[in-house]
Scaffold this motif. Structure first.
Motif, PDB file in Angstrom:
ATOM      1  N   ARG A  70      11.794  -6.228   1.931  1.00  8.62           N
ATOM      2  CA  ARG A  70      10.278  -6.257   1.922  1.00  8.62           C
ATOM      3  C   ARG A  70       9.739  -5.275   2.871  1.00  8.62           C
ATOM      4  N   ALA A  71      10.313  -4.845   4.185  1.00  7.55           N
ATOM      5  CA  ALA A  71       9.977  -3.804   4.949  1.00  7.55           C
ATOM      6  C   ALA A  71      10.035  -2.501   4.244  1.00  7.55           C
ATOM      7  N   ASP A  77       5.181   1.695  -0.047  1.00  3.94           N
ATOM      8  CA  ASP A  77       3.953   1.280  -0.504  1.00  3.94           C
ATOM      9  C   ASP A  77       2.897   1.946   0.386  1.00  3.94           C
ATOM     10  N   LEU A  78       3.110   1.961   1.455  1.00  2.10           N
ATOM     11  CA  LEU A  78       2.087   2.603   2.706  1.00  2.10           C
ATOM     12  C   LEU A  78       2.238   4.005   2.420  1.00  2.10           C
ATOM     13  N   MET A  82      -1.150   6.279   1.229  1.00  4.24           N
ATOM     14  CA  MET A  82      -1.452   7.649   2.102  1.00  4.24           C
ATOM     15  C   MET A  82      -1.382   8.877   1.028  1.00  4.24           C
ATOM     16  N   LEU A  83      -0.484   8.923   0.360  1.00  3.06           N
ATOM     17  CA  LEU A  83      -0.619  10.235  -0.587  1.00  3.06           C
ATOM     18  C   LEU A  83      -1.756  10.052  -1.476  1.00  3.06           C
ATOM     19  N   ASN A  84      -1.763   9.055  -2.118  1.00  3.77           N
ATOM     20  CA  ASN A  84      -2.944   8.957  -3.276  1.00  3.77           C
ATOM     21  C   ASN A  84      -4.463   8.656  -2.726  1.00  3.77           C
ATOM     22  N   ASN A  85      -4.797   8.364  -1.357  1.00  7.22           N
ATOM     23  CA  ASN A  85      -5.981   8.155  -0.898  1.00  7.22           C
ATOM     24  C   ASN A  85      -6.030   8.801   0.412  1.00  7.22           C
ATOM     25  N   PRO A  86      -5.917  10.223   0.647  1.00  8.02           N
ATOM     26  CA  PRO A  86      -6.086  10.871   1.760  1.00  8.02           C
ATOM     27  C   PRO A  86      -7.555  10.953   2.285  1.00  8.02           C
ATOM     28  N   VAL A  87      -7.560  10.650   3.683  1.00  8.57           N
ATOM     29  CA  VAL A  87      -8.657  10.684   4.421  1.00  8.57           C
ATOM     30  C   VAL A  87      -9.496  11.966   4.543  1.00  8.57           C
TER      31      VAL A  87
END
Length: 89
Positions: A70-71, A77-78, A82-87
């Motif tokens: 799970r970890a 997933d994180l 972060m790669l798919n939704n850059p700030v």
């Protein structure tokens, strides 16, 4: 910054680097309850070597492996998020 503070700063930096080497990414999470598997299974009244004791140890091992999986999955997933939704500022 005064030159007298430089050795202290370098010493603190070296100490921080040395202490950071003590941590590891792949440390196994503690089993449910945080107790020793042997102690937990014996406290449940299972004699060492009995089929119930073996099943208890196996169940705790499965729980530990599931927690590790799970970890790892959450970390992956994180990273993907972060790669798919850059700030963008």
């Amino acid at each position: 910054m005064p030159f007298a503070a430089v050795p202290r700063l370098l010493t603190a930096l070296a100490l921080a680097i040395a202490l950071s080497a003590c941590s590891a990414r792949y440390q196994n999470p503690v089993a449910v309850g945080g107790d020793d598997d042997d102690a937990v299974c014996q406290s449940r009244g299972y004699a060492q070597g009995s089929p119930d004791y073996v099943a208890c140890r196996k169940d705790r091992d499965v729980q530990r492996n599931a927690a590790t999986a799970r970890a790892d999955r959450r970390q992956r997933d994180l990273g993907e998020y972060m790669l798919n939704n850059p700030v963008r500022p």
